[in-house]
Scaffold this motif. Sequence first.
Motif, PDB file in Angstrom:
ATOM      1  N   LYS A 416     -15.370  84.805   3.290  1.00 40.27           N
ATOM      2  CA  LYS A 416     -16.774  85.247   3.224  1.00 40.27           C
ATOM      3  C   LYS A 416     -17.492  84.968   4.539  1.00 40.27           C
ATOM      4  CE  LYS A 416     -17.484  84.736  -1.733  1.00 40.27           C
ATOM      5  NZ  LYS A 416     -17.135  83.674  -2.623  1.00 40.27           N
ATOM      6  N   LEU A 417     -18.447  85.830   4.884  1.00 36.76           N
ATOM      7  CA  LEU A 417     -19.314  85.567   6.034  1.00 36.76           C
ATOM      8  C   LEU A 417     -20.257  84.427   5.664  1.00 36.76           C
ATOM      9  CD1 LEU A 417     -20.162  89.272   6.948  1.00 36.76           C
ATOM     10  CD2 LEU A 417     -18.911  87.680   8.408  1.00 36.76           C
ATOM     11  N   THR A 418     -20.349  83.420   6.537  1.00 34.70           N
ATOM     12  CA  THR A 418     -21.153  82.243   6.191  1.00 34.70           C
ATOM     13  C   THR A 418     -22.603  82.363   6.627  1.00 34.70           C
ATOM     14  OG1 THR A 418     -20.699  81.161   8.305  1.00 34.70           O
ATOM     15  CG2 THR A 418     -19.124  80.774   6.495  1.00 34.70           C
ATOM     16  N   GLY A 419     -22.885  83.330   7.520  1.00 41.66           N
ATOM     17  CA  GLY A 419     -24.227  83.440   8.075  1.00 41.66           C
ATOM     18  C   GLY A 419     -24.362  82.716   9.413  1.00 41.66           C
ATOM     19  N   ARG A 420     -23.399  81.847   9.752  1.00 35.09           N
ATOM     20  CA  ARG A 420     -23.443  81.188  11.058  1.00 35.09           C
ATOM     21  C   ARG A 420     -22.938  82.159  12.127  1.00 35.09           C
ATOM     22  NH1 ARG A 420     -20.255  75.663  10.889  1.00 35.09           N
ATOM     23  NH2 ARG A 420     -21.327  75.257  12.869  1.00 35.09           N
ATOM     24  N   VAL A 421     -23.581  82.091  13.278  1.00 37.84           N
ATOM     25  CA  VAL A 421     -23.222  82.998  14.370  1.00 37.84           C
ATOM     26  C   VAL A 421     -22.961  82.188  15.632  1.00 37.84           C
ATOM     27  CG1 VAL A 421     -24.112  84.828  15.869  1.00 37.84           C
ATOM     28  CG2 VAL A 421     -24.506  84.939  13.416  1.00 37.84           C
ATOM     29  N   PHE A 422     -21.954  82.576  16.383  1.00 40.27           N
ATOM     30  CA  PHE A 422     -21.580  81.884  17.615  1.00 40.27           C
ATOM     31  C   PHE A 422     -21.672  82.874  18.782  1.00 40.27           C
ATOM     32  CE2 PHE A 422     -19.989  79.520  14.123  1.00 40.27           C
ATOM     33  CZ  PHE A 422     -19.994  78.187  14.521  1.00 40.27           C
ATOM     34  N   ALA A 423     -22.280  82.436  19.871  1.00 38.16           N
ATOM     35  CA  ALA A 423     -22.460  83.348  21.006  1.00 38.16           C
ATOM     36  C   ALA A 423     -22.726  82.551  22.278  1.00 38.16           C
ATOM     37  CB  ALA A 423     -23.631  84.285  20.736  1.00 38.16           C
ATOM     38  N   PRO A 424     -22.415  83.155  23.440  1.00 37.95           N
ATOM     39  CA  PRO A 424     -21.606  84.360  23.607  1.00 37.95           C
ATOM     40  C   PRO A 424     -20.130  84.030  23.395  1.00 37.95           C
ATOM     41  CG  PRO A 424     -22.173  83.429  25.729  1.00 37.95           C
ATOM     42  CD  PRO A 424     -22.817  82.554  24.703  1.00 37.95           C
ATOM     43  N   VAL A 425     -19.301  85.064  23.353  1.00 41.62           N
ATOM     44  CA  VAL A 425     -17.878  84.867  23.088  1.00 41.62           C
ATOM     45  C   VAL A 425     -17.070  85.493  24.216  1.00 41.62           C
ATOM     46  CG1 VAL A 425     -15.981  85.314  21.495  1.00 41.62           C
ATOM     47  CG2 VAL A 425     -18.292  84.980  20.599  1.00 41.62           C
ATOM     48  N   ILE A 426     -16.172  84.733  24.778  1.00 36.91           N
ATOM     49  CA  ILE A 426     -15.232  85.314  25.743  1.00 36.91           C
ATOM     50  C   ILE A 426     -13.860  85.357  25.073  1.00 36.91           C
ATOM     51  CG2 ILE A 426     -15.003  83.060  26.911  1.00 36.91           C
ATOM     52  CD1 ILE A 426     -14.307  84.638  29.466  1.00 36.91           C
ATOM     53  N   MET A 427     -13.352  86.573  24.928  1.00 38.31           N
ATOM     54  CA  MET A 427     -12.058  86.767  24.269  1.00 38.31           C
ATOM     55  C   MET A 427     -11.009  87.032  25.350  1.00 38.31           C
ATOM     56  SD  MET A 427     -11.026  89.496  21.292  1.00 38.31           S
ATOM     57  CE  MET A 427     -11.319  90.951  22.262  1.00 38.31           C
ATOM     58  N   THR A 428      -9.982  86.214  25.384  1.00 37.46           N
ATOM     59  CA  THR A 428      -8.932  86.391  26.378  1.00 37.46           C
ATOM     60  C   THR A 428      -7.573  86.387  25.691  1.00 37.46           C
ATOM     61  OG1 THR A 428      -8.796  84.004  26.741  1.00 37.46           O
ATOM     62  CG2 THR A 428     -10.228  85.232  28.215  1.00 37.46           C
ATOM     63  N   GLY A 429      -6.574  86.827  26.392  1.00 37.00           N
ATOM     64  CA  GLY A 429      -5.240  86.770  25.806  1.00 37.00           C
ATOM     65  C   GLY A 429      -4.268  87.692  26.512  1.00 37.00           C
ATOM     66  N   TYR A 430      -3.081  87.775  25.913  1.00 40.98           N
ATOM     67  CA  TYR A 430      -2.007  88.599  26.446  1.00 40.98           C
ATOM     68  C   TYR A 430      -1.975  89.857  25.572  1.00 40.98           C
ATOM     69  CZ  TYR A 430       2.798  89.752  27.898  1.00 40.98           C
ATOM     70  OH  TYR A 430       3.912  90.374  28.388  1.00 40.98           O
ATOM     71  N   VAL A 431      -2.094  91.023  26.197  1.00 44.69           N
ATOM     72  CA  VAL A 431      -2.300  92.269  25.454  1.00 44.69           C
ATOM     73  C   VAL A 431      -1.271  92.502  24.334  1.00 44.69           C
ATOM     74  CG1 VAL A 431      -2.300  94.781  25.683  1.00 44.69           C
ATOM     75  CG2 VAL A 431      -3.621  93.385  27.264  1.00 44.69           C
ATOM     76  N   PRO A 432       0.038  92.373  24.577  1.00 47.16           N
ATOM     77  CA  PRO A 432       0.982  92.620  23.480  1.00 47.16           C
ATOM     78  C   PRO A 432       0.806  91.625  22.320  1.00 47.16           C
ATOM     79  CG  PRO A 432       2.117  92.724  25.575  1.00 47.16           C
ATOM     80  CD  PRO A 432       0.750  92.193  25.853  1.00 47.16           C
ATOM     81  N   ASP A 433       0.374  90.399  22.622  1.00 48.64           N
ATOM     82  CA  ASP A 433       0.099  89.441  21.543  1.00 48.64           C
ATOM     83  C   ASP A 433      -1.083  89.915  20.710  1.00 48.64           C
ATOM     84  OD1 ASP A 433       2.125  87.884  22.444  1.00 48.64           O
ATOM     85  OD2 ASP A 433       0.858  86.364  23.386  1.00 48.64           O
ATOM     86  N   LEU A 434      -2.120  90.357  21.417  1.00 41.97           N
ATOM     87  CA  LEU A 434      -3.344  90.806  20.731  1.00 41.97           C
ATOM     88  C   LEU A 434      -3.050  92.029  19.862  1.00 41.97           C
ATOM     89  CD1 LEU A 434      -6.462  90.129  20.764  1.00 41.97           C
ATOM     90  CD2 LEU A 434      -6.676  91.972  22.420  1.00 41.97           C
ATOM     91  N   LEU A 435      -2.376  93.028  20.444  1.00 44.43           N
ATOM     92  CA  LEU A 435      -2.083  94.257  19.692  1.00 44.43           C
ATOM     93  C   LEU A 435      -0.981  94.022  18.660  1.00 44.43           C
ATOM     94  CD1 LEU A 435      -2.262  97.128  22.345  1.00 44.43           C
ATOM     95  CD2 LEU A 435      -4.088  95.958  21.140  1.00 44.43           C
ATOM     96  N   GLY A 436      -0.077  93.101  18.983  1.00 44.56           N
ATOM     97  CA  GLY A 436       1.015  92.801  18.046  1.00 44.56           C
ATOM     98  C   GLY A 436       0.533  92.075  16.810  1.00 44.56           C
ATOM     99  N   SER A 437      -0.638  91.455  16.899  1.00 45.63           N
ATOM    100  CA  SER A 437      -1.192  90.709  15.768  1.00 45.63           C
ATOM    101  C   SER A 437      -2.070  91.570  14.866  1.00 45.63           C
ATOM    102  CB  SER A 437      -2.022  89.534  16.281  1.00 45.63           C
ATOM    103  OG  SER A 437      -1.236  88.697  17.089  1.00 45.63           O
ATOM    104  N   ILE A 438      -2.262  92.826  15.226  1.00 42.78           N
ATOM    105  CA  ILE A 438      -3.148  93.672  14.400  1.00 42.78           C
ATOM    106  C   ILE A 438      -2.480  93.907  13.041  1.00 42.78           C
ATOM    107  CG2 ILE A 438      -4.148  95.990  14.168  1.00 42.78           C
ATOM    108  CD1 ILE A 438      -4.603  95.925  17.224  1.00 42.78           C
ATOM    109  N   SER A 439      -3.174  93.467  11.998  1.00 43.14           N
ATOM    110  CA  SER A 439      -2.578  93.521  10.664  1.00 43.14           C
ATOM    111  C   SER A 439      -3.379  94.369   9.682  1.00 43.14           C
ATOM    112  CB  SER A 439      -2.434  92.103  10.103  1.00 43.14           C
ATOM    113  OG  SER A 439      -3.688  91.446  10.128  1.00 43.14           O
ATOM    114  N   MET A 440      -4.588  94.730  10.029  1.00 39.67           N
ATOM    115  CA  MET A 440      -5.395  95.588   9.160  1.00 39.67           C
ATOM    116  C   MET A 440      -6.282  96.480  10.027  1.00 39.67           C
ATOM    117  SD  MET A 440      -6.589  92.751   6.319  1.00 39.67           S
ATOM    118  CE  MET A 440      -6.838  93.708   4.831  1.00 39.67           C
ATOM    119  N   ALA A 441      -6.576  97.681   9.532  1.00 34.76           N
ATOM    120  CA  ALA A 441      -7.478  98.598  10.241  1.00 34.76           C
ATOM    121  C   ALA A 441      -8.273  99.385   9.212  1.00 34.76           C
ATOM    122  CB  ALA A 441      -6.685  99.546  11.148  1.00 34.76           C
ATOM    123  N   SER A 442      -9.534  99.604   9.513  1.00 30.20           N
ATOM    124  CA  SER A 442     -10.413 100.277   8.547  1.00 30.20           C
ATOM    125  C   SER A 442     -10.345 101.793   8.711  1.00 30.20           C
ATOM    126  CB  SER A 442     -11.847  99.806   8.743  1.00 30.20           C
ATOM    127  OG  SER A 442     -12.371 100.367   9.931  1.00 30.20           O
TER     128      SER A 442
END
Lengths: 477, 426
Positions: A416-442
Amino acid sequence: MKAPFSAWLQALIPDLQKLRAILQQDYDYVSILSTDSPGLAVRISQHARSIAHRTMTTERGTVIRVAKDGLYAEYAFNDPAGRTPEEIAAEARTELSAQLALLKAVNADVYDTPVLTEEPWEVFTEKETGQLPEEADLAALVAQFAGLSDRGKALSEDHLDCMVTGQSTHISKVFLSDEKFLRQSYVYSEGSVGIIAMRDGANKYGYQSLSGLGGPELFAGLEECLDKAAAQVQTLLSAERMVPGEYDVITSPEVTGLIAHEAFGHGVEMDMFVKNRAMGKDYIGKRVGSDLVTMHEGALCADNVTSYVFDDEGTPAGDVTEIKNGILQTGICDALSALRLGIAPTGNGKRENFEHKAYTRMTNTLFDSGTDSLDDMIASIGYGFLLEGMESGMEDPKHWGIQCIVQMGREIKDGKLTGRVFAPVIMTGYVPDLLGSISMASPHREVFGAGGCGKGYKEWVKVSDGGPYLKTKARLG
Amino acid sequence: MNAILLEELKNLSPDGWEVTETQTSAWEFYFIGHKLDQHRVREVTHVNVRVFRKTDDMLGEASAELAPTLSQPEVKKALENLWYEASLAPVPDYRLVQPAPMEAVEPVEEPIEVTARRCLEAVAAAAETAGESVNSYEIFVKRDTEHLMNSEGVDVTQQIPGMMCEVVVNARRGGHEIEIYRMIRGGLCDAPALTKEVEAAMRVGKNRLTALPTPVTGEMPVLLSTEAVVDVCRYFLNNVGAAYIYRKMSPFEIGRPLCEKADGDAVTLRALRTLPNSSQNRVCDDEGSPVHDVELIKDGIPAHYWGGRMYAEWLGLSDAFRVTNWEVEGGAQSAAELWQGPYLEPVEFSDFQVDAMTGDIFGEIRLAWYHDGTRMIPVTGGSLSGNMREAMKQMRFSKEQKQYDCARVPQVVRFEKLTVAGAMSS
């Protein structure tokens, strides 16, 4: 209505044809791109107002591309000043010859490239638009934007300013070569609402935008942008600092688009293959993402800010499937890089404007949709974040690193969304790891085109990108 | 200057106008490895016009770039449209820039082909090895002749040279190859410096080959010693800009210290008229205001604001101008003294950013030196984050300065506490 092709360009065509014919006597290949793209930019804030006929893509000028003995060269100009085609041709020859003399003096080697070969093609396209920027009712636009700015400022005592912008550009281009006579005209527009707020001495910025093919009629959508920007900045004012770590995340369509652009947008620009600057070159046919990852690139993929009929080298627009079910299929390519790689160009040769060199550039870069609802995606996460709002990104095609600056992460706990928000966010990583972890899409997919894209730190062009909500894993800081 | 435009402006007689005509001659060279991919020439003229209209105590402005190919009736029509549009955008009245004496900048005598040759030879002279080499480079050399006129009598012509060199170098070991990107800018070509910069990039690449994942350290001392220092210092420059001050986006105020209880070096920031070989050595800014040396922040206390005419007038600043060249003074300690104890020193980022409005600091680390107190270890991955409003309280500058085109800044800046998100799981 149809966006009419520039009458100024139409009248110029006989001289351009003559200029091309004269130069053809001296060179193995000659093409000419001429542009006439007027535009309009209206910016209203609580403190300043401006009306300018200047956008990122307004221009009027000509670039000649020539090739001789395996070497390509260009001459760009915008002030014929009564000069005849013969005089312009002579000046182009003189200037380019002076450069050749210098290159000879420093013993520069040439990257030998074959002569471009072309199929005969003639096209004349005037795309549909609601209005033209040249005919916009400026008084009504100013009143609309000022009303929005006033409303945005009044929504909260925290709000310092509310900036409303709208830009619309009417593109007309003609491309001439031995086999091609191409003319196109279309209008695209983009608008935004930005709210600056301050609480306890800290500034926050909420920003929402719209974009699309069409004229100033699109700015009606800024009302919705205002409501979203106001809600966003209020949320940011109470944001906490992100604790660095690796998390389950859901990316909103805007953040999904940023990943598409930075990961396998720049990563498969094939002029980088020629220079051996992209790891993607060695991964064609190999897995770079999960089965849920299918990605398209091309001016034909969406109707947005860069949905042209032909690119700046006279190549037809395309729709390239870059990744299919996680397997890298191919990249995108400009005409000269295609020649060097022995493949067909994909319609991605773009210039910042007529003064600039053509490079392989993105147009519309999109992830395909999936079948999972956003609610199910949130419910599937024990602890993680829903990432919303894109600020900037940076590519790293050689090493497949990725940097995305995201406006905020909404905390998810026990599904569930808790209502807490964190900002700003820097997202980093290795592209194949990021895309390889995609498990759901709307199933829901959105396209965004209000920003600009540079190659390295220059060569700014319009692009759009987007996709659905995606669930993946990412390192946040 | 475009005679037709001046004639039509005279006929229209708006309440105010400003015209900038820029003629550019540019040579460009693109290389793959050391082989010439393409060469290009640009010969272009850009004419930008601003038309102002007074209504009671308000002043409206509309602007456009007018193509040099416009006919006289087209210029007339365009100006009439701007005159109407200016009535739609009223803001509180302000005076346009008035004529003033200006100190000349040394004229550029060097022909464009000489500058181009120096650039070409400088990159070619960089010493390559079997392990480190130039991947590709692009050289841009130009001469802008800018003629600025306004309705108040400002009439200035200045020649502004520009050089830009984008270089990508590779370093390799075994089957592993990495790249380093550099963008070097200046007025003319400082050939020895350009060669040195390319060679330095190759050395950085060599170090990155052996880099380990950045450890998870949380908050720790961080040193910056590359062009990222300019981004840090630009935060101070932006926040003493009239536009930021007038719109209340800046936390700074003349006479009030930047931060209370600071345990670090106080910032001294100056606008400068010229810097050696800067691409911004101009006699006046782009509105015609003379450019001169002025202290913007002195010992950590804002002293003057800078900015364009509109915001400057609204703040009651008579002698403000848009900053062209600038510097931040060095601190009390040497770079060697700052390079002591445990610290992380990122030397390559994907895209280092300091948000001028929020003060947020971001950057994905491509290469950093991790100094654990005794050993120096090259590391890669993860990110750096923080906020200038907090970080400046414990910020130290090296005595030594380094120039990056139009900015001269301390060679090294040390923050005692920034957040490092490592590349390794803890």
